[in-house]
Design a protein around this motif. Sequence first.
Motif, PDB file in Angstrom:
ATOM      1  N   TYR A  83      42.312 -30.906   8.935  1.00  0.00           N
ATOM      2  CA  TYR A  83      43.514 -31.252   9.682  1.00  0.00           C
ATOM      3  C   TYR A  83      44.553 -31.938   8.786  1.00  0.00           C
ATOM      4  CZ  TYR A  83      40.854 -30.223  13.893  1.00  0.00           C
ATOM      5  OH  TYR A  83      40.120 -29.585  14.862  1.00  0.00           O
ATOM      6  N   ARG A 137      48.229 -31.126  14.336  1.00  0.00           N
ATOM      7  CA  ARG A 137      47.450 -31.325  13.114  1.00  0.00           C
ATOM      8  C   ARG A 137      46.800 -30.049  12.599  1.00  0.00           C
ATOM      9  NH1 ARG A 137      43.344 -35.191  15.488  1.00  0.00           N
ATOM     10  NH2 ARG A 137      42.404 -35.165  13.411  1.00  0.00           N
ATOM     11  N   SER A 138      47.091 -28.919  13.247  1.00  0.00           N
ATOM     12  CA  SER A 138      46.408 -27.667  12.907  1.00  0.00           C
ATOM     13  C   SER A 138      47.264 -26.725  12.076  1.00  0.00           C
ATOM     14  CB  SER A 138      45.953 -26.966  14.197  1.00  0.00           C
ATOM     15  OG  SER A 138      45.041 -27.756  14.904  1.00  0.00           O
ATOM     16  N   ASN A 182      35.823 -33.419  15.472  1.00  0.00           N
ATOM     17  CA  ASN A 182      37.025 -33.468  16.308  1.00  0.00           C
ATOM     18  C   ASN A 182      37.052 -34.741  17.148  1.00  0.00           C
ATOM     19  OD1 ASN A 182      37.821 -31.015  15.300  1.00  0.00           O
ATOM     20  ND2 ASN A 182      37.305 -29.836  17.122  1.00  0.00           N
TER      21      ASN A 182
END
Length: 241
Positions: A83, A137-138, A182
């Motif tokens: 990320y 964040r991807s 995550n």
Amino acid sequence: MASVTVLITGATSGIGLSLFEEYVNAGHQVIACGRNKEKLSTLSQRGAQVCAFDVTVPQSIKQNTESIGELDLLILNAGDCIYIDDVMKFDGQSFANVIGTNLTSIGWLLQYLLPKVKRGGQVVLVSSSATILPFPRSEAYGASKAGLDYLANSLRLDIAKYGIDVTLVHPGFVKTPLTDKNDFPMPFLLTSEQAAKRMFKGIQSRKKYLHFPKRLTLLLKLFSYLPAVVWQSIILRNHTT
């Protein structure tokens, strides 16, 4: 279903390992590929042929796959996720690493393995439902998988004359070593075993596009038709930024 020879990358953990189990248990000949030689050794004891290489090192792919014979099924599953935690300190190296692992490597794998796929065979590219809508964040992960989507759909057009099918897979959230890190909600989370069973069935049916769980993927597709301000607020509300 008659016995087939299937090669799986990323076969030592997560979805890849569960796919390995599905195909071995169904009596198929599996070639398990990965970086972890210790785990590959364990898989070889199950009767699989194993092949150790890093997908980001073209020469290693070439050297370690030269002896592989004809394939009925090629499943390109290996991938990574990093990320971008601070967008104003954008990590270009992490971005490049993810693109290299998830997208550039596919080109090298296709160069060395696609000629081994028989007429009537099948290529499976494992992407992500994250390409349906962008997530915070991807930037690196999403860009790599979006590129993989286009590659799969373009490849399908050019390879049809060789009698080879292409299946693009969009899994939702699946519990694997990658998703264990995550820190945001993962709705409709599946186990890797559940994901592999869905993939096994869809691949066997030679579906061009396979997405699951549909209660997530169809919801994301629905969100994509809403005004941007609506779906963006929903996604941001449920993610740590």
